[in-house]
Enzyme design. Structure first.
Site, PDB file in Angstrom:
ATOM      1  N   HIS A   1      -1.645  -7.728   2.835  1.00 45.84           N
ATOM      2  CA  HIS A   1      -1.790  -7.978   1.403  1.00 45.84           C
ATOM      3  C   HIS A   1      -2.961  -7.250   0.745  1.00 45.84           C
ATOM      4  O   HIS A   1      -2.835  -6.801  -0.383  1.00 45.84           O
ATOM      5  CB  HIS A   1      -1.886  -9.473   1.072  1.00 45.84           C
ATOM      6  CG  HIS A   1      -2.144  -9.756  -0.386  1.00 45.84           C
ATOM      7  ND1 HIS A   1      -1.199  -9.522  -1.358  1.00 45.84           N
ATOM      8  CD2 HIS A   1      -3.250 -10.222  -1.042  1.00 45.84           C
ATOM      9  CE1 HIS A   1      -1.710  -9.858  -2.544  1.00 45.84           C
ATOM     10  NE2 HIS A   1      -2.944 -10.264  -2.380  1.00 45.84           N
TER      11      HIS A   1
ATOM     12  N   HIS B   1       0.107 -13.148   4.976  1.00 46.24           N
ATOM     13  CA  HIS B   1      -0.034 -12.341   3.772  1.00 46.24           C
ATOM     14  C   HIS B   1      -1.007 -13.065   2.838  1.00 46.24           C
ATOM     15  O   HIS B   1      -0.619 -13.979   2.112  1.00 46.24           O
ATOM     16  CB  HIS B   1       1.345 -12.173   3.139  1.00 46.24           C
ATOM     17  CG  HIS B   1       1.396 -11.060   2.156  1.00 46.24           C
ATOM     18  ND1 HIS B   1       1.587  -9.746   2.517  1.00 46.24           N
ATOM     19  CD2 HIS B   1       1.266 -11.040   0.813  1.00 46.24           C
ATOM     20  CE1 HIS B   1       1.590  -8.987   1.449  1.00 46.24           C
ATOM     21  NE2 HIS B   1       1.383  -9.737   0.395  1.00 46.24           N
TER      22      HIS B   1
ATOM     23  N   ASN C   1       3.744 -11.896  -1.740  1.00 47.76           N
ATOM     24  CA  ASN C   1       3.714 -12.484  -3.076  1.00 47.76           C
ATOM     25  C   ASN C   1       4.571 -11.723  -4.085  1.00 47.76           C
ATOM     26  O   ASN C   1       4.890 -12.253  -5.135  1.00 47.76           O
ATOM     27  CB  ASN C   1       2.266 -12.579  -3.572  1.00 47.76           C
ATOM     28  CG  ASN C   1       1.543 -11.255  -3.500  1.00 47.76           C
ATOM     29  OD1 ASN C   1       1.523 -10.600  -2.453  1.00 47.76           O
ATOM     30  ND2 ASN C   1       0.959 -10.840  -4.594  1.00 47.76           N
ATOM     31  N   HIS C   2       4.944 -10.468  -3.780  1.00 53.09           N
ATOM     32  CA  HIS C   2       5.789  -9.688  -4.704  1.00 53.09           C
ATOM     33  C   HIS C   2       7.267  -9.703  -4.305  1.00 53.09           C
ATOM     34  O   HIS C   2       8.034  -8.867  -4.776  1.00 53.09           O
ATOM     35  CB  HIS C   2       5.312  -8.237  -4.768  1.00 53.09           C
ATOM     36  CG  HIS C   2       3.959  -8.077  -5.382  1.00 53.09           C
ATOM     37  ND1 HIS C   2       3.643  -8.590  -6.612  1.00 53.09           N
ATOM     38  CD2 HIS C   2       2.840  -7.461  -4.930  1.00 53.09           C
ATOM     39  CE1 HIS C   2       2.380  -8.289  -6.895  1.00 53.09           C
ATOM     40  NE2 HIS C   2       1.871  -7.610  -5.885  1.00 53.09           N
TER      41      HIS C   2
ATOM     42  N   GLU D   1       6.777  -5.371   0.963  1.00 51.85           N
ATOM     43  CA  GLU D   1       6.827  -5.970  -0.381  1.00 51.85           C
ATOM     44  C   GLU D   1       6.424  -5.011  -1.499  1.00 51.85           C
ATOM     45  O   GLU D   1       6.625  -5.313  -2.661  1.00 51.85           O
ATOM     46  CB  GLU D   1       5.956  -7.229  -0.433  1.00 51.85           C
ATOM     47  CG  GLU D   1       4.488  -6.921  -0.445  1.00 51.85           C
ATOM     48  CD  GLU D   1       3.677  -7.945  -1.203  1.00 51.85           C
ATOM     49  OE1 GLU D   1       4.238  -8.924  -1.686  1.00 51.85           O
ATOM     50  OE2 GLU D   1       2.467  -7.742  -1.313  1.00 51.85           O
ATOM     51  N   ASN D   2       5.835  -3.863  -1.128  1.00 53.81           N
ATOM     52  CA  ASN D   2       5.442  -2.882  -2.141  1.00 53.81           C
ATOM     53  C   ASN D   2       6.298  -1.612  -2.075  1.00 53.81           C
ATOM     54  O   ASN D   2       5.874  -0.546  -2.515  1.00 53.81           O
ATOM     55  CB  ASN D   2       3.962  -2.510  -1.977  1.00 53.81           C
ATOM     56  CG  ASN D   2       3.043  -3.696  -2.124  1.00 53.81           C
ATOM     57  OD1 ASN D   2       2.371  -4.093  -1.174  1.00 53.81           O
ATOM     58  ND2 ASN D   2       3.031  -4.298  -3.297  1.00 53.81           N
TER      59      ASN D   2
ATOM     60  N   HIS E   1      -4.326  -4.384   1.549  1.00 53.57           N
ATOM     61  CA  HIS E   1      -4.131  -2.934   1.655  1.00 53.57           C
ATOM     62  C   HIS E   1      -5.369  -2.223   2.198  1.00 53.57           C
ATOM     63  O   HIS E   1      -5.416  -1.002   2.203  1.00 53.57           O
ATOM     64  CB  HIS E   1      -3.748  -2.289   0.320  1.00 53.57           C
ATOM     65  CG  HIS E   1      -2.532  -2.883  -0.324  1.00 53.57           C
ATOM     66  ND1 HIS E   1      -1.859  -2.280  -1.357  1.00 53.57           N
ATOM     67  CD2 HIS E   1      -1.851  -4.034  -0.086  1.00 53.57           C
ATOM     68  CE1 HIS E   1      -0.836  -3.029  -1.728  1.00 53.57           C
ATOM     69  NE2 HIS E   1      -0.815  -4.110  -0.974  1.00 53.57           N
TER      70      HIS E   1
HETATM   71 FE   LIG Z   1       0.817  -8.804  -1.476  1.00 55.48          FE
END
Ligand SMILES: [Fe+2]
Length: 250
Positions: free
Chosen positions: A168, A143, A59-60, A31-32, A170
């Site tokens: 999530h 997540h 969430n992203h 997601e990142n 990191h």
């Molecule tokens: Fe996230």
């Protein structure tokens, strides 16, 4: 994985790493991928081409244009299952591992400190039942932000799924363990990306935003790249037999 540095690490190292640890399946949270926030269809394809069997999101998920239609037709790139009925894509992927065993991967978003459409607790039992009907090995990417919620969900699912892997934050946590019922769990698998940073972002930018409360455009950092994750071992019937943290300085 986070940003360009994370993607490069995955592309350059994942194939050899899979051989090294004898992985029959690789799951990457992507997601990142796009400059630290969201993912594009092209980047998702690149992660799959690099050897990820399934790419999970969070969430992203919908930060980048074009990802909705891509998710609507993708079988291997999944978004959290509890993002609401109107969001495109699926929260469950069923794939075959290299050794021929079917594996279901379920993506769920936590409810604490996140803008989550549907509580994971409302849907998790039904989703796990669906996953178990499709495959003997079930992996949940949870997540979520809060350690309490991640420990609680892993405990709730103990004995019903192979692994509950937190993502999530990191920041890799030192609690990888196999629970009593045979479910492997870790609160957070960590980040493949630049660790000379504030969870992937150039430190001075993240700190400036926190100190001044002014809008600051985030940019991904570049230094201190590490590959982080976990390796889960399990029997063909889906019971976890081990889990180990992976942390590799590049
Ligand atoms: Fe996230």
């Amino acid at each position: 994985m986070f940003g360009v540095a994370g993607r490069r690490a995955v592309e350059e190292r994942l194939p050899a790493l899979r051989e090294q640890v004898g992985a029959d399946l690789a799951i990457v949270n992507g997601e990142n991928a796009a400059d630290g926030a969201g993912i594009t269809p092209k980047l998702a394809d690149r992660l799959l081409a690099a050897g990820a069997d399934v790419v999970t999101l969070g969430n992203h998920t919908y930060r980048r244009e074009g990802i909705g239609p891509y998710l609507a037709r993708s079988e291997r790139v999944i978004r959290p299952a509890n993002q609401g009925r109107e969001t495109p894509g699926s929260g469950l992927a069923v794939v075959e591992a290299r050794n021929g065993v079917r594996v279901a991967v379920l993506d769920l978003l936590g409810a604490l400190f996140l803008d989550t459409a549907v509580s994971p607790w409302e849907v998790v039992d039904g989703l796990v039942e669906e996953a178990r009907a499709a495959a003997p090995v079930v992996v949940v990417d949870f997540h979520a932000e809060a350690t309490s919620e991640k420990v609680a969900l892993a405990t709730w699912l103990d004995g019903r799924v192979t692994a509950v892997i937190g993502t999530h934050t990191h920041v890799q946590t030192n609690d990888a363990r196999v629970l009593r019922g045979g479910t492997a769990a870790v609160t957070d698998a960590g980040m493949t990306g630049p660790h000379d940073s504030v969870i992937g972002v150039k430190a001075e930018l993240a700190i400036r935003r926190m100190r001044t409360r002014q809008p600051v455009r985030f940019e991904p950092a570049e230094g201190g790249v590490r590959i982080e994750g976990v390796v889960v071992a399990c029997s063909d019937d889906g019971r976890a037999t081990g889990i180990e943290l992976l942390r590799l300085e590049l």
